[in-house]
Design a protein around this motif. Structure first.
Motif, short mmCIF file in Angstrom:
data_model
loop_
_atom_site.label_atom_id
_atom_site.label_comp_id
_atom_site.label_asym_id
_atom_site.label_seq_id
_atom_site.Cartn_x
_atom_site.Cartn_y
_atom_site.Cartn_z
N LEU A 122 0.97 -1.15 0.01
CA LEU A 122 -0.09 0.09 0.21
C LEU A 122 0.82 1.36 0.03
O LEU A 122 1.95 1.49 0.53
CB LEU A 122 -0.83 0.11 1.40
CG LEU A 122 -2.09 -1.36 1.46
CD1 LEU A 122 -2.67 -0.92 2.61
CD2 LEU A 122 -3.01 -1.04 0.22
N GLU A 123 0.47 2.26 -0.82
CA GLU A 123 1.01 3.65 -0.67
C GLU A 123 0.32 4.52 0.55
O GLU A 123 -0.57 4.56 0.70
CB GLU A 123 0.81 4.52 -1.81
CG GLU A 123 1.46 5.80 -1.76
CD GLU A 123 1.07 6.67 -3.15
OE1 GLU A 123 1.44 7.69 -3.17
OE2 GLU A 123 0.63 5.96 -4.00
N ILE A 124 1.36 4.64 1.34
CA ILE A 124 0.92 5.46 2.79
C ILE A 124 1.19 7.00 2.58
O ILE A 124 2.29 7.20 1.93
CB ILE A 124 1.50 4.91 3.99
CG1 ILE A 124 1.70 3.48 4.33
CG2 ILE A 124 1.45 5.67 5.21
CD1 ILE A 124 0.05 2.91 4.42
N VAL A 125 0.26 7.79 2.87
CA VAL A 125 0.58 9.17 2.86
C VAL A 125 1.49 9.62 3.96
O VAL A 125 1.43 9.34 5.03
CB VAL A 125 -0.73 10.08 2.93
CG1 VAL A 125 -0.54 11.42 3.20
CG2 VAL A 125 -1.93 9.51 1.82
N ARG A 126 2.71 10.13 3.44
CA ARG A 126 3.89 10.46 4.27
C ARG A 126 3.87 12.18 4.87
O ARG A 126 4.54 12.53 5.34
CB ARG A 126 5.25 10.12 3.53
CG ARG A 126 5.18 8.59 3.28
CD ARG A 126 5.17 7.62 4.62
NE ARG A 126 5.30 6.34 4.12
CZ ARG A 126 5.31 5.30 5.08
NH1 ARG A 126 5.10 5.45 6.34
NH2 ARG A 126 5.49 4.04 4.83
N ASP A 127 2.75 12.81 4.06
CA ASP A 127 2.73 14.26 4.34
C ASP A 127 2.86 14.17 6.11
O ASP A 127 2.08 13.83 6.62
CB ASP A 127 1.45 14.99 3.77
CG ASP A 127 1.45 16.30 4.10
OD1 ASP A 127 0.90 16.68 5.42
OD2 ASP A 127 1.81 17.16 3.19
N PRO A 128 3.90 15.15 6.56
CA PRO A 128 3.88 15.16 7.92
C PRO A 128 2.85 15.64 8.83
O PRO A 128 2.51 15.30 9.71
CB PRO A 128 5.27 15.76 8.22
CG PRO A 128 5.48 16.68 6.86
CD PRO A 128 4.86 15.78 5.83
N ALA A 129 2.31 16.83 8.08
CA ALA A 129 0.72 17.32 8.68
C ALA A 129 -0.25 16.00 8.69
O ALA A 129 -0.91 16.29 9.76
CB ALA A 129 0.37 18.50 7.94
N ILE A 130 -0.61 15.59 7.50
CA ILE A 130 -1.65 14.70 7.54
C ILE A 130 -1.28 13.31 8.59
O ILE A 130 -1.94 12.88 9.26
CB ILE A 130 -1.75 14.22 6.26
CG1 ILE A 130 -2.16 15.57 5.23
CG2 ILE A 130 -2.64 13.02 6.07
CD1 ILE A 130 -2.38 14.95 3.96
N ALA A 131 -0.33 12.76 8.48
CA ALA A 131 0.54 11.59 9.30
C ALA A 131 0.31 12.12 10.83
O ALA A 131 -0.12 11.35 11.51
CB ALA A 131 1.64 11.44 8.73
N GLY A 132 0.74 13.32 11.06
CA GLY A 132 0.58 13.85 12.29
C GLY A 132 -0.72 14.05 13.00
O GLY A 132 -0.98 13.70 14.20
N PHE A 133 -1.79 14.33 12.15
CA PHE A 133 -2.97 14.86 12.58
C PHE A 133 -3.70 13.42 12.88
O PHE A 133 -4.30 13.27 13.95
CB PHE A 133 -3.90 15.51 11.44
CG PHE A 133 -5.36 15.71 11.59
CD1 PHE A 133 -5.67 17.13 12.28
CD2 PHE A 133 -6.20 14.85 11.58
CE1 PHE A 133 -6.87 17.42 12.41
CE2 PHE A 133 -7.54 14.95 11.92
CZ PHE A 133 -7.90 16.62 12.48
N ILE A 134 -3.65 12.41 12.01
CA ILE A 134 -4.44 11.27 12.15
C ILE A 134 -3.54 10.55 13.44
O ILE A 134 -4.56 9.57 14.12
CB ILE A 134 -4.27 10.41 10.82
CG1 ILE A 134 -5.43 9.29 11.08
CG2 ILE A 134 -3.03 9.64 10.77
CD1 ILE A 134 -6.88 10.09 10.89
N GLN A 135 -2.29 10.44 13.48
CA GLN A 135 -1.77 9.75 14.63
C GLN A 135 -2.17 10.64 15.81
O GLN A 135 -2.52 9.95 16.99
CB GLN A 135 -0.19 9.95 14.63
CG GLN A 135 0.39 9.22 15.64
CD GLN A 135 0.48 7.60 15.70
OE1 GLN A 135 0.36 7.05 14.60
NE2 GLN A 135 0.06 7.09 16.81
N GLU A 136 -2.35 11.86 16.19
CA GLU A 136 -2.73 12.58 17.05
C GLU A 136 -4.24 12.21 17.63
O GLU A 136 -4.57 11.76 18.65
CB GLU A 136 -2.54 13.93 17.20
CG GLU A 136 -2.68 14.80 18.31
CD GLU A 136 -2.31 16.31 18.20
OE1 GLU A 136 -2.74 17.15 19.32
OE2 GLU A 136 -1.56 16.58 17.13
N LEU A 137 -4.93 12.28 16.48
CA LEU A 137 -6.40 11.96 16.76
C LEU A 137 -6.54 10.54 17.29
O LEU A 137 -7.07 10.37 18.30
CB LEU A 137 -7.09 12.32 15.39
CG LEU A 137 -8.60 12.30 15.45
CD1 LEU A 137 -9.23 13.36 16.40
CD2 LEU A 137 -9.18 12.23 14.08
#
Length: 279
Positions: A51-66
């Motif tokens: 799978l291709e994972i979205v690596r954009d730091p803002a997007i990745a950080g948002f979903i991890q924090e949420l």
């Protein structure tokens, strides 16, 4: 005793080598948390190789924090929870043992409010906290299941069902839950998101919209319905459960936030994800 040691050796050998295939073929009985964590790590590597994972730091950080804000208040806060966005247009989300949660970009784009996205996370987190995926390891012991894993994680299969599984990326085995598991994840997910301060009505709201959109977007919704048995009665049961908590329980809970609109705007600026072709 000898049989138990043999099964444990098979589990460890599976994790060291082809992981899931050997584990499933040999059969896992009484999966411990350590084994669950090891299997989750191996499975995550297999899934992310496909799978291709979205690596954009803002997007990745948002979903991890949420995700952390919900998972950290569950009965299993000690798990190494990891939340990732998959760059896929299909509407789907899935969990694998040990606390790995994947949410497709297409699902986020179709969520109308933050509480809908949080509701999906709460639902998938519940599959992990209630050990639904780990329990499935005990029942998936046949060679046919091993083939299903191959079809899920590679592109060697040609059938329409296999292509859906490949698109889902790991869900054919670890997220094709029973209706009972799905109902339990709905109920437990309600309390997961409420403890984190979010309105649980996002769960039935989002699922209801998917049911209504199924005829209009079958290609993008097949993955969800293939791995999450969903019918109107289940949605209504979730609504009844929430209503039984009383209006005071819902007062002040978050339904939406401007940061969610920012997340969707940032996703929209990325190159469009691939749309699966009909076989």
């Amino acid at each position: 005793m000898t049989g138990r040691r043999s099964r444990r050796r098979a589990v460890r050998a599976g994790i060291r080598g082809a992981g899931i295939l050997l584990l499933v073929a040999a059969g896992a009985c009484g999966v411990s948390q350590d084994e669950e964590l090891a299997l989750g790590e191996q499975t995550a590597r297999e899934v992310e190789a496909q799978l291709e994972i979205v690596r954009d730091p803002a997007i990745a950080g948002f979903i991890q924090e949420l995700g952390d804000s919900v998972a950290g208040l569950t009965a299993r806060p000690e798990l190494p929870w990891r939340f990732s966005v998959v760059n896929a247009a299909e509407v789907n989300a899935f969990a694998i043992p040990g606390g790995h949660i994947y949410v497709n970009r297409g699902l986020i784009e179709r969520a109308a409010k933050l509480d809908e996205l949080v509701g999906v996370l709460g639902h998938e987190i519940a599959h992990v906290t209630e050990r639904h995926s780990a329990e499935q390891l005990e029942s998936q012991r046949t060679a046919n299941t091993g083939l299903a894993v191959v079809c899920t994680l590679t592109s060697i299969c040609d059938s329409e069902i296999a292509r859906v599984a490949i698109t889902v990326g790991g869900t054919a085995v670890f997220a094709r839950h029973s209706r009972g598991d799905e109902a339990e994840a709905d109920s437990v997910g309600v309390h997961h998101v409420m403890r984190a301060g979010f309105d649980p009505r996002g769960i039935p709201d989002f699922f209801g919209r998917l049911l209504a959109q199924r005829e209009r977007e079958p290609m993008l919704l097949d993955a969800w319905f293939g791995t999450h048995p969903l019918e109107e009665e289940r949605i209504e049961a979730s609504r009844r459960h929430i209503a039984s908590l009383g209006p005071d329980a819902l007062e002040g809970l978050t339904r939406d936030h401007p940061a969610f609109a920012g997340l969707k705007a940032r996703l929209a600026r990325l190159p469009a994800p691939p749309v699966p072709a009909r076989p």
